[in-house]
Design a protein around this motif. Structure first.
Motif, mmCIF file in Angstrom:
data_model
loop_
_atom_site.group_PDB
_atom_site.id
_atom_site.type_symbol
_atom_site.label_atom_id
_atom_site.label_comp_id
_atom_site.label_asym_id
_atom_site.label_seq_id
_atom_site.Cartn_x
_atom_site.Cartn_y
_atom_site.Cartn_z
ATOM 1 N N LEU A 286 0.833 -1.197 0.000
ATOM 2 C CA LEU A 286 0.000 0.000 0.000
ATOM 3 C C LEU A 286 0.873 1.254 0.000
ATOM 4 N N PHE A 287 0.293 2.361 -0.448
ATOM 5 C CA PHE A 287 1.038 3.606 -0.580
ATOM 6 C C PHE A 287 1.544 4.115 0.764
ATOM 7 N N ILE A 288 0.761 3.945 1.821
ATOM 8 C CA ILE A 288 1.109 4.482 3.132
ATOM 9 C C ILE A 288 2.369 3.828 3.690
ATOM 10 N N GLU A 289 2.711 2.631 3.232
ATOM 11 C CA GLU A 289 3.878 1.921 3.750
ATOM 12 C C GLU A 289 5.189 2.611 3.397
ATOM 13 N N ASN A 290 5.184 3.446 2.367
ATOM 14 C CA ASN A 290 6.403 4.152 1.983
ATOM 15 C C ASN A 290 6.864 5.136 3.043
ATOM 16 N N PHE A 291 5.962 5.565 3.917
ATOM 17 C CA PHE A 291 6.278 6.584 4.914
ATOM 18 C C PHE A 291 6.415 5.993 6.316
ATOM 19 N N GLN A 292 6.448 4.674 6.422
ATOM 20 C CA GLN A 292 6.560 4.012 7.714
ATOM 21 C C GLN A 292 7.876 3.255 7.801
ATOM 22 N N ILE A 309 5.469 13.499 9.570
ATOM 23 C CA ILE A 309 5.129 14.779 8.939
ATOM 24 C C ILE A 309 6.322 15.290 8.131
ATOM 25 N N VAL A 310 7.544 15.134 8.673
ATOM 26 C CA VAL A 310 8.735 15.547 7.948
ATOM 27 C C VAL A 310 8.877 14.763 6.642
ATOM 28 N N ARG A 311 8.657 13.436 6.694
ATOM 29 C CA ARG A 311 8.755 12.624 5.479
ATOM 30 C C ARG A 311 7.709 13.058 4.453
ATOM 31 N N LEU A 312 6.488 13.270 4.918
ATOM 32 C CA LEU A 312 5.428 13.668 3.997
ATOM 33 C C LEU A 312 5.723 15.036 3.390
ATOM 34 N N ALA A 313 6.208 15.980 4.202
ATOM 35 C CA ALA A 313 6.547 17.307 3.696
ATOM 36 C C ALA A 313 7.694 17.223 2.696
ATOM 37 N N ALA A 314 8.707 16.420 3.010
ATOM 38 C CA ALA A 314 9.831 16.265 2.089
ATOM 39 C C ALA A 314 9.372 15.659 0.765
ATOM 40 N N TYR A 315 8.434 14.732 0.824
ATOM 41 C CA TYR A 315 7.933 14.111 -0.410
ATOM 42 C C TYR A 315 7.218 15.142 -1.275
ATOM 43 N N PHE A 316 6.389 15.972 -0.669
ATOM 44 C CA PHE A 316 5.680 16.995 -1.448
ATOM 45 C C PHE A 316 6.644 18.060 -1.969
ATOM 46 N N ILE A 317 7.684 18.360 -1.203
ATOM 47 C CA ILE A 317 8.667 19.349 -1.673
ATOM 48 C C ILE A 317 9.402 18.828 -2.902
ATOM 49 N N THR A 318 9.923 17.608 -2.822
ATOM 50 C CA THR A 318 10.666 17.071 -3.956
ATOM 51 C C THR A 318 9.780 16.838 -5.164
ATOM 52 N N LEU A 319 8.483 16.627 -4.943
ATOM 53 C CA LEU A 319 7.568 16.343 -6.042
ATOM 54 C C LEU A 319 7.076 17.609 -6.730
ATOM 55 N N LEU A 412 17.425 21.513 -3.126
ATOM 56 C CA LEU A 412 16.451 21.197 -2.077
ATOM 57 C C LEU A 412 15.568 20.028 -2.475
ATOM 58 N N SER A 413 15.102 20.010 -3.713
ATOM 59 C CA SER A 413 14.257 18.897 -4.165
ATOM 60 C C SER A 413 15.048 17.594 -4.228
ATOM 61 N N GLY A 414 16.340 17.676 -4.623
ATOM 62 C CA GLY A 414 17.159 16.473 -4.645
ATOM 63 C C GLY A 414 17.431 15.931 -3.261
ATOM 64 N N LEU A 415 17.646 16.818 -2.295
ATOM 65 C CA LEU A 415 17.878 16.383 -0.921
ATOM 66 C C LEU A 415 16.630 15.735 -0.338
ATOM 67 N N CYS A 416 15.479 16.333 -0.591
ATOM 68 C CA CYS A 416 14.232 15.781 -0.043
ATOM 69 C C CYS A 416 13.862 14.446 -0.684
#
Length: 512
Positions: A286-292, A309-319, A412-416
């Motif tokens: 499932l998609f949610i497993e990527n953030f656990q 929250i940090v992982r989710l924010a980083a994912y949206f930043i890089t995307l 920044l996007s590459g780091l995230c």
């Protein structure tokens, strides 16, 4: 000349046997005939070791594959016992074979061999095969001793607390690592062989009281559909476990840690181990497993919430950051602060390309540097980072090819992107899509592209379970371990399995 003729005749015989004898041919009673078939099928390979002798008046042969069997175990478990049995009395061949099974050769893995294909497969898997002249069967003794890497910490799934053990390339050792963590009679291992040429060992792992029978049947059906000649890595099998969205969204997860693998089995998933690789597969994914991660369950709930929250924010930043920057700066500059807008205009004034072209160019260069750093030897890979970060980045800005803000956005996007490594491949492609959409159609195009992707993700159904569950459709019970993780005192009140999620079409198992 006569010697050459005999050698040529032996070669022709081996080639004829190799092309005409099927693998399911039963063993003959003649030991010489069985050895001729073996040499023919293996092409006279030099790593096939055949030791012949006499036991109780009958000729016998011990067959091993060099490098696959443990020589010390071979000497102590087989050769020594055969010598101790001696030749004091003559026995019929069938009686000798019965005593080999029941009295003389007793091992943890002791199998009956009835055809030439099974003989070759067991021999190449590290078994010692004992044949007796006058009998049409053999005995396979498990004395595997092939070289392998020791259990070590996985390089791709590091953690702060918890076990430092990771899967290795030997499937039996991986099974033992899982059994150490799940000492339950409901843990089932099902072995099978796939690959017409490689004959790779595959192991299905599941908890019989958790996994859905429908899910298990579906996984077995997909494995039977695999007709590959060679399977060298679990990635060869992964496409067979993907659904309609598997061309882009991963519906079959990979795992390097036995503790994470065991946790997924507790949730009703099916695990697949492949011999020769430390990457196990789990379905459904499932998609949610990527953030656990495992660390989320060893830390305080409030900190686990913050990290997620940090992982989710980083994912949206890089995307979305590169595409949003191009869209706003090109079509909606009024959304930027005046000071930032003036700096942006000054930096882009001398640049020869548009913002979209700059963004695509610098991201493409970044991917080249990343790939070069991965493929090169480790000492040289660090030098690539220095060259890319200092030399190329500084020169491109000073030369006026790209603006300084663009370099910051790309960095920044590459780091995230490394915060959620499981989504890196599809994140790179989506990032380019959003840059094109934002550069051509502005914010409207960016939001439209994002909406199409989200609708597609919500429409996916992997093995009867919604891909976006428990986010969509929402499951209140699963929300205690979605973004916010409840404490163990609350989590212990009941397990949540994949068939218990809202929208799931699976049935069976228990939610004990």
């Amino acid at each position: 000349n006569n010697t050459r003729k005999r050698q040529k005749g032996d070669t022709d015989l081996s080639e004829k046997v190799h092309t005409s004898i099927p693998s399911d041919t039963p063993l003959a009673k003649s030991l010489d005939r069985n050895l001729v078939m073996l040499k023919g099928i293996t092409g006279g390979s030099s790593d096939v070791i055949i030791k012949t002798g006499t036991l109780c008046g009958a000729r016998i042969a011990v067959i091993t594959c060099e490098g696959m069997a443990d020589t010390d175990t071979l000497a102590q478990l087989i050769y020594k016992k055969l010598n101790d049995a001696g030749n004091s009395e003559k026995l019929p061949p069938e009686e000798i074979m019965s005593r080999l099974f029941d009295d003389w050769l007793i091992a943890a893995e002791q199998l009956d061999v009835l055809n030439i294909g099974d003989l070759v497969l067991k021999m190449q898997s590290g078994f010692a095969i004992v044949l007796v002249d006058g009998t049409s069967r053999g005995i396979a003794i498990g004395i595997q001793g092939y070289p392998s890497r020791g259990v070590d910490e996985p390089s791709g799934e590091l953690n702060v607390r918890g076990s430092r053990e990771g899967f290795v390339e030997v499937i039996r050792r991986n099974m033992a690592l899982i059994r150490r963590r799940i000492k339950s009679p409901t843990l089932v291992f099902e072995m099978m062989v796939i690959g017409e040429r490689s004959n790779t060992d595959i192991c299905l792992c599941y908890l019989s009281d958790k996994a859905s029978p429908k899910l298990l049947e579906d996984v077995k059906k997909r494995l039977k559909a695999v007709k590959l000649n060679t399977i060298l890595e679990s990635g060869y099998l992964q496409p067979f476990f993907e659904g309609s969205g598997g061309w882009f969204f991963s519906e079959c997860g990979t795992c390097e840690r036995p503790d994470s693998f065991a946790a997924k089995l507790y949730e009703g998933r099916i695990g697949i181990l492949v011999d020769g690789t430390p990457f196990a597969l789990t379905v459904p994914y499932l998609f949610i497993e990527n953030f656990q991660t495992l660390d989320d369950y060893t830390q305080k709930p409030f900190y686990a919430l913050f990290i997620r929250i940090v992982r989710l924010a980083a994912y949206f930043i890089t995307l979305f950051l590169p595409g949003a920057y191009v869209a706003i700066a090109s079509y909606s500059p009024e959304l930027l602060p005046s000071s930032l807008l003036l700096n942006l205009a000054a930096s882009e004034q001398a640049a020869p390309f548009s913002l979209m072209a700059e963004c695509l160019l610098i991201h493409f260069m970044y991917e080249i540097l990343r790939e070069a750093g991965i493929r090169l030897p480790r000492p040289i890979g660090h030098a690539i980072g220095v060259v890319g970060g200092i030399v190329i980045g500084d020169i491109t800005v000073n030369a006026g090819l790209v603006g300084a803000p663009m370099v910051l956005v790309v960095a920044l996007s590459g780091l995230c992107s490394f915060v959620v490594p499981a989504l890196y491949e599809r994140t790179v492609i989506l990032r380019f899509i959003y840059i094109l959409a934002g550069g051509i159609f502005g914010l409207f195009g960016l939001l439209l592209a994002a909406g199409v992707i989200i609708i597609k993700m919500c429409s996916l159904n992997t093995y009867g379970v919604p891909y976006m569950a428990p986010i969509s459709p929402y499951n209140p019970r699963s929300s205690r371990d979605m973004l916010f993780r409840a404490g163990w005192k609350r989590l212990q009140k009941g397990d949540v399995t994949v068939q218990g999620l809202n929208g799931s079409e699976l049935s069976g198992g228990q939610n004990a």
